[in-house]
Motif scaffolding. Structure first.
Motif, PDB file in Angstrom:
ATOM      1  N   LYS A  28       0.834  -1.200   0.000  1.00  0.00           N
ATOM      2  CA  LYS A  28       0.000   0.000   0.000  1.00  0.00           C
ATOM      3  C   LYS A  28       0.875   1.260   0.000  1.00  0.00           C
ATOM      4  O   LYS A  28       0.531   2.248  -0.649  1.00  0.00           O
ATOM      5  CB  LYS A  28      -0.951   0.000   1.194  1.00  0.00           C
ATOM      6  N   ASN A  29       2.012   1.230   0.692  1.00  0.00           N
ATOM      7  CA  ASN A  29       2.909   2.394   0.690  1.00  0.00           C
ATOM      8  C   ASN A  29       3.460   2.682  -0.701  1.00  0.00           C
ATOM      9  O   ASN A  29       3.598   3.842  -1.091  1.00  0.00           O
ATOM     10  CB  ASN A  29       4.066   2.204   1.678  1.00  0.00           C
ATOM     11  N   ARG A  34      -7.288   7.868  -3.224  1.00  0.00           N
ATOM     12  CA  ARG A  34      -7.121   6.994  -4.394  1.00  0.00           C
ATOM     13  C   ARG A  34      -6.446   5.679  -3.996  1.00  0.00           C
ATOM     14  O   ARG A  34      -6.845   4.616  -4.443  1.00  0.00           O
ATOM     15  CB  ARG A  34      -6.289   7.687  -5.478  1.00  0.00           C
ATOM     16  N   ALA A  35      -5.410   5.770  -3.178  1.00  0.00           N
ATOM     17  CA  ALA A  35      -4.705   4.558  -2.725  1.00  0.00           C
ATOM     18  C   ALA A  35      -5.660   3.684  -1.913  1.00  0.00           C
ATOM     19  O   ALA A  35      -5.695   2.461  -2.102  1.00  0.00           O
ATOM     20  CB  ALA A  35      -3.472   4.937  -1.903  1.00  0.00           C
ATOM     21  N   ASP A  36      -6.443   4.310  -1.033  1.00  0.00           N
ATOM     22  CA  ASP A  36      -7.413   3.555  -0.229  1.00  0.00           C
ATOM     23  C   ASP A  36      -8.440   2.865  -1.127  1.00  0.00           C
ATOM     24  O   ASP A  36      -8.794   1.703  -0.903  1.00  0.00           O
ATOM     25  CB  ASP A  36      -8.140   4.477   0.764  1.00  0.00           C
ATOM     26  N   LYS A  37      -8.922   3.574  -2.138  1.00  0.00           N
ATOM     27  CA  LYS A  37      -9.934   3.016  -3.048  1.00  0.00           C
ATOM     28  C   LYS A  37      -9.367   1.799  -3.793  1.00  0.00           C
ATOM     29  O   LYS A  37     -10.032   0.772  -3.922  1.00  0.00           O
ATOM     30  CB  LYS A  37     -10.399   4.093  -4.031  1.00  0.00           C
ATOM     31  N   LEU A  38      -8.136   1.930  -4.259  1.00  0.00           N
ATOM     32  CA  LEU A  38      -7.479   0.824  -4.961  1.00  0.00           C
ATOM     33  C   LEU A  38      -7.305  -0.369  -4.015  1.00  0.00           C
ATOM     34  O   LEU A  38      -7.601  -1.506  -4.377  1.00  0.00           O
ATOM     35  CB  LEU A  38      -6.115   1.280  -5.500  1.00  0.00           C
ATOM     36  N   TRP A  39      -6.853  -0.097  -2.808  1.00  0.00           N
ATOM     37  CA  TRP A  39      -6.603  -1.163  -1.833  1.00  0.00           C
ATOM     38  C   TRP A  39      -7.904  -1.876  -1.470  1.00  0.00           C
ATOM     39  O   TRP A  39      -7.940  -3.096  -1.344  1.00  0.00           O
ATOM     40  CB  TRP A  39      -5.908  -0.576  -0.605  1.00  0.00           C
ATOM     41  N   TYR A  87     -10.593  -2.043  -3.403  1.00  0.00           N
ATOM     42  CA  TYR A  87     -10.995  -2.810  -4.582  1.00  0.00           C
ATOM     43  C   TYR A  87     -10.340  -4.192  -4.581  1.00  0.00           C
ATOM     44  O   TYR A  87     -10.971  -5.193  -4.889  1.00  0.00           O
ATOM     45  CB  TYR A  87     -10.662  -2.040  -5.861  1.00  0.00           C
ATOM     46  N   PHE A  88      -9.062  -4.237  -4.220  1.00  0.00           N
ATOM     47  CA  PHE A  88      -8.340  -5.512  -4.195  1.00  0.00           C
ATOM     48  C   PHE A  88      -8.583  -6.307  -2.906  1.00  0.00           C
ATOM     49  O   PHE A  88      -7.998  -7.365  -2.712  1.00  0.00           O
ATOM     50  CB  PHE A  88      -6.837  -5.294  -4.411  1.00  0.00           C
ATOM     51  N   LYS A  89      -9.441  -5.762  -2.030  1.00  0.00           N
ATOM     52  CA  LYS A  89      -9.800  -6.432  -0.765  1.00  0.00           C
ATOM     53  C   LYS A  89      -8.545  -6.769   0.055  1.00  0.00           C
ATOM     54  O   LYS A  89      -8.376  -7.892   0.544  1.00  0.00           O
ATOM     55  CB  LYS A  89     -10.620  -7.698  -1.026  1.00  0.00           C
ATOM     56  N   LYS A  90      -7.682  -5.775   0.224  1.00  0.00           N
ATOM     57  CA  LYS A  90      -6.423  -5.979   0.934  1.00  0.00           C
ATOM     58  C   LYS A  90      -6.419  -5.266   2.278  1.00  0.00           C
ATOM     59  O   LYS A  90      -6.987  -4.188   2.418  1.00  0.00           O
ATOM     60  CB  LYS A  90      -5.235  -5.443   0.095  1.00  0.00           C
ATOM     61  N   SER A 142      -4.881  -8.586 -13.751  1.00  0.00           N
ATOM     62  CA  SER A 142      -6.246  -9.052 -14.016  1.00  0.00           C
ATOM     63  C   SER A 142      -7.273  -8.168 -13.312  1.00  0.00           C
ATOM     64  O   SER A 142      -8.323  -7.865 -13.880  1.00  0.00           O
ATOM     65  CB  SER A 142      -6.421 -10.525 -13.641  1.00  0.00           C
ATOM     66  N   GLY A 143      -6.969  -7.701 -12.114  1.00  0.00           N
ATOM     67  CA  GLY A 143      -7.896  -6.834 -11.389  1.00  0.00           C
ATOM     68  C   GLY A 143      -8.118  -5.502 -12.083  1.00  0.00           C
ATOM     69  O   GLY A 143      -9.253  -5.034 -12.214  1.00  0.00           O
ATOM     70  N   VAL A 144      -7.049  -4.898 -12.542  1.00  0.00           N
ATOM     71  CA  VAL A 144      -7.166  -3.594 -13.207  1.00  0.00           C
ATOM     72  C   VAL A 144      -7.855  -3.745 -14.567  1.00  0.00           C
ATOM     73  O   VAL A 144      -8.679  -2.911 -14.945  1.00  0.00           O
ATOM     74  CB  VAL A 144      -5.784  -2.902 -13.350  1.00  0.00           C
TER      75      VAL A 144
END
Length: 192
Positions: free
Chosen positions: A119-120, A151-156, A158-161, A174-176
């Protein structure tokens, strides 16, 4: 047939670039001429690359992003790009095929080059991307995307991380590819 020492673009490199980019032979020869004028030793430094990259984003600050782009294409870690690395960088960052562009995007986000992204690292690259977005455009972004952290939070999410989880290359690509909104988060396309 010449080589880079004689000032001509070698047939091998020309054929390789015609196959692997959208550029025509004529365009590649013109790019090469220009490259040779700017970089007579056949290599471009990071500082020179940053200056050239800045021309594509005159209304923003692409320096940090350009530094990451440069790192991702400096495959032999010698602090310079040769003509082939330079053209591949321009091609992939502007008009490459989606799967190749995403392979490259993964290498861009994998700042420490350990084969996975944290995430960093995502926040670091998204912060650099954000600096390229002109202020007027930033103001028009949706509430959940109007800062690098969001944006970073939204991406993270989305990937359920979780905070300390990592994303592997295949999962990232594949996710993107499955989600245009996520694709938009990891890049900046200047308004025409």
């Amino acid at each position: 047939m010449g080589n880079s020492k004689s000032g001509a673009l070698s047939k091998e490199i020309l054929e390789d670039l015609k196959l692997n980019t959208k550029y025509t032979e004529d365009e590649l020869c013109k790019w090469y001429e220009s490259f040779q004028k700017q970089c007579p030793d056949g290599r471009i430094s990071r500082a020179e690359f940053e200056k050239i990259y800045a021309n594509f984003f005159p209304n923003s600050d692409p320096k940090v992003y350009a530094r990451h782009v440069f790192r991702s294409f400096d495959s032999n870690d010698d602090g310079t790009l040769d003509f082939r690395e330079y053209i591949i960088a321009l091609h992939l960052t502007s008009t490459g095929k989606t799967d190749l562009k995403l392979e490259w995007a993964f290498s861009l986000f994998d700042v420490d080059r350990n084969g996975e992204i944290s995430k960093n690292e995502v926040l670091e690259i998204i912060t650099a991307i954000f600096k390229m977005i002109p202020l007027e455009e930033q103001k028009a972004l949706p509430d959940d995307e109007n800062s690098p952290q969001k944006r970073a939070d939204k991406l993270w999410t989305y990937f359920k991380k979780g905070e300390n989880d990592k994303i592997a290359e295949g999962e990232f690509i594949s996710g993107v590819m499955k989600n245009d909104a996520i694709m938009r988060l990891i890049q900046y396309e200047p308004k025409k």
